[in-house]
Design a protein around this motif. Structure first.
Motif, PDB file in Angstrom:
ATOM      1  N   LYS A 155      65.462  34.233  59.721  1.00  0.00           N
ATOM      2  CA  LYS A 155      65.033  32.848  59.560  1.00  0.00           C
ATOM      3  C   LYS A 155      64.070  32.720  58.383  1.00  0.00           C
ATOM      4  N   ARG A 156      63.133  33.646  58.257  1.00  0.00           N
ATOM      5  CA  ARG A 156      62.195  33.615  57.148  1.00  0.00           C
ATOM      6  C   ARG A 156      62.911  33.748  55.819  1.00  0.00           C
ATOM      7  N   GLU A 157      63.890  34.653  55.761  1.00  0.00           N
ATOM      8  CA  GLU A 157      64.632  34.855  54.526  1.00  0.00           C
ATOM      9  C   GLU A 157      65.419  33.605  54.159  1.00  0.00           C
ATOM     10  N   GLU A 158      65.989  32.939  55.172  1.00  0.00           N
ATOM     11  CA  GLU A 158      66.736  31.704  54.918  1.00  0.00           C
ATOM     12  C   GLU A 158      65.820  30.614  54.386  1.00  0.00           C
ATOM     13  N   LEU A 159      64.629  30.488  54.988  1.00  0.00           N
ATOM     14  CA  LEU A 159      63.679  29.484  54.529  1.00  0.00           C
ATOM     15  C   LEU A 159      63.207  29.779  53.107  1.00  0.00           C
ATOM     16  N   ALA A 160      62.981  31.078  52.816  1.00  0.00           N
ATOM     17  CA  ALA A 160      62.537  31.452  51.475  1.00  0.00           C
ATOM     18  C   ALA A 160      63.584  31.068  50.436  1.00  0.00           C
ATOM     19  N   LYS A 161      64.847  31.333  50.722  1.00  0.00           N
ATOM     20  CA  LYS A 161      65.919  30.966  49.786  1.00  0.00           C
ATOM     21  C   LYS A 161      65.990  29.454  49.613  1.00  0.00           C
ATOM     22  N   GLU A 162      65.808  28.723  50.710  1.00  0.00           N
ATOM     23  CA  GLU A 162      65.864  27.253  50.656  1.00  0.00           C
ATOM     24  C   GLU A 162      64.720  26.694  49.819  1.00  0.00           C
ATOM     25  N   TYR A 163      63.499  27.204  50.060  1.00  0.00           N
ATOM     26  CA  TYR A 163      62.335  26.698  49.323  1.00  0.00           C
ATOM     27  C   TYR A 163      62.423  27.029  47.833  1.00  0.00           C
ATOM     28  N   LEU A 164      62.976  28.208  47.521  1.00  0.00           N
ATOM     29  CA  LEU A 164      63.145  28.575  46.115  1.00  0.00           C
ATOM     30  C   LEU A 164      64.197  27.690  45.448  1.00  0.00           C
ATOM     31  N   ALA A 165      65.295  27.442  46.167  1.00  0.00           N
ATOM     32  CA  ALA A 165      66.376  26.631  45.617  1.00  0.00           C
ATOM     33  C   ALA A 165      65.939  25.192  45.374  1.00  0.00           C
ATOM     34  N   LYS A 166      65.091  24.671  46.254  1.00  0.00           N
ATOM     35  CA  LYS A 166      64.633  23.291  46.123  1.00  0.00           C
ATOM     36  C   LYS A 166      63.450  23.144  45.172  1.00  0.00           C
ATOM     37  N   GLY A 167      62.907  24.268  44.708  1.00  0.00           N
ATOM     38  CA  GLY A 167      61.801  24.212  43.776  1.00  0.00           C
ATOM     39  C   GLY A 167      60.436  24.096  44.417  1.00  0.00           C
ATOM     40  N   HIS A 168      60.382  24.168  45.761  1.00  0.00           N
ATOM     41  CA  HIS A 168      59.076  24.139  46.423  1.00  0.00           C
ATOM     42  C   HIS A 168      58.289  25.393  46.067  1.00  0.00           C
ATOM     43  N   TRP A 169      58.990  26.513  46.004  1.00  0.00           N
ATOM     44  CA  TRP A 169      58.380  27.774  45.608  1.00  0.00           C
ATOM     45  C   TRP A 169      58.858  28.128  44.207  1.00  0.00           C
ATOM     46  N   ALA A 170      57.962  28.666  43.401  1.00  0.00           N
ATOM     47  CA  ALA A 170      58.298  28.996  42.021  1.00  0.00           C
ATOM     48  C   ALA A 170      58.811  30.424  41.864  1.00  0.00           C
ATOM     49  N   GLY A 171      58.585  31.261  42.884  1.00  0.00           N
ATOM     50  CA  GLY A 171      59.041  32.643  42.792  1.00  0.00           C
ATOM     51  C   GLY A 171      58.186  33.498  41.886  1.00  0.00           C
ATOM     52  N   VAL A 172      56.918  33.113  41.699  1.00  0.00           N
ATOM     53  CA  VAL A 172      55.985  33.913  40.913  1.00  0.00           C
ATOM     54  C   VAL A 172      54.739  34.163  41.755  1.00  0.00           C
ATOM     55  N   THR A 173      53.989  35.191  41.386  1.00  0.00           N
ATOM     56  CA  THR A 173      52.757  35.506  42.101  1.00  0.00           C
ATOM     57  C   THR A 173      51.575  34.766  41.480  1.00  0.00           C
ATOM     58  N   VAL A 174      50.455  34.811  42.171  1.00  0.00           N
ATOM     59  CA  VAL A 174      49.230  34.188  41.649  1.00  0.00           C
ATOM     60  C   VAL A 174      48.849  34.781  40.296  1.00  0.00           C
ATOM     61  N   PRO A 175      48.794  36.111  40.119  1.00  0.00           N
ATOM     62  CA  PRO A 175      48.462  36.652  38.793  1.00  0.00           C
ATOM     63  C   PRO A 175      49.511  36.334  37.739  1.00  0.00           C
ATOM     64  N   GLN A 176      50.782  36.238  38.123  1.00  0.00           N
ATOM     65  CA  GLN A 176      51.813  35.852  37.161  1.00  0.00           C
ATOM     66  C   GLN A 176      51.608  34.415  36.696  1.00  0.00           C
TER      67      GLN A 176
END
Length: 226
Positions: free
Chosen positions: A6-27
């Motif tokens: 479920k977590r992996e599915e949510l992560a893919k969804e949030y990345l696809a929708k642009g909610h998450w940028a897929g970068v770390t704080v230092p990046q």
């Protein structure tokens, strides 16, 4: 297994929708340095700090944390006022994959003993004094009941024996290669946000790099419209 899926599915969804940028704080800081190296990033009284200088100071701390034994996944409790050093410490810990547990300066022995013991913090960053309160004395009183606490980092003076000075660590300019790349991933926990009711003990809520940057972007949008 089902929870992880479920977590992996949510992560893919949030990345696809642009909610998450897929970068770390230092990046995210690295990207800001590339775009605005000499722009002002931090203001504290009369002091101005550029993005490039902010990263240099944070990377110096990151290298020093590694050399002193702080590593990926370690929880470091940070109880500091709204000082520049707080920002450097947060980015430094994020750079090496450690987890920041921020605690407000108003917490005293009751709350801090609970936080440090419950989350088995291996490091503790604190001021020597602030607001007329002696934090080092509080630490001395708590220390016997904190066997997991191995590293003390002090902002200000004095610095007791066995502790490290944040000021001295900031002056240690990092050389290339002192902080390896790839120590963090955007799905890693970056911090434990302390929250609690009026009567209960503070509780740590995990927040990933993705979540922190998502909240930051949302706040930036709000500020732009006000």
């Amino acid at each position: 297994m089902e929870l992880m899926t479920k977590r992996e599915e949510l992560a893919k969804e949030y990345l696809a929708k642009g909610h998450w940028a897929g970068v770390t704080v230092p990046q995210a800081l690295d990207l800001a340095v590339e775009a605005y190296p000499e722009h002002t990033a931090l203001v504290c009284g009369s002091e101005r700090v550029t993005y490039s200088e902010m990263r240099r100071r944070a990377d110096s701390l990151a290298a020093s944390f590694l050399e002193r034994g702080i590593s990926k996944g370690d929880i470091v409790t940070v109880q500091m006022p709204n000082w520049l050093e707080y920002i450097y410490v947060h980015y430094a810990l994020a750079r090496i994959g450690a987890i920041t547990l921020p605690a407000i300066p108003l917490y005293r022995r009751r709350e801090m003993s609970h936080i440090l013991e419950s989350y088995r913090s291996v490091g503790y960053v604190l001021p020597s004094h602030f607001g007329g309160f002696d934090y080092l004395k509080m630490l001395e009183e708590m220390r016997p009941s904190l066997p997991a606490l191995r590293h003390i980092f002090v902002a200000g003076e004095p610095v007791p024996p066995g502790a490290s000075s944040i000021r001295a660590m900031l002056s240690e300019r990092p050389s290339p290669g002192r902080v390896p790349d790839g120590l963090t991933h955007h799905t890693d926990v970056a911090c434990l946000v302390v929250t609690g009711g009026t009567t209960g003990y503070p509780k740590g809520v995990p927040r990933t790099h993705n979540e922190l940057l998502c909240h930051a972007r949302n706040w930036a949008r709000v500020m732009e419209t006000t």
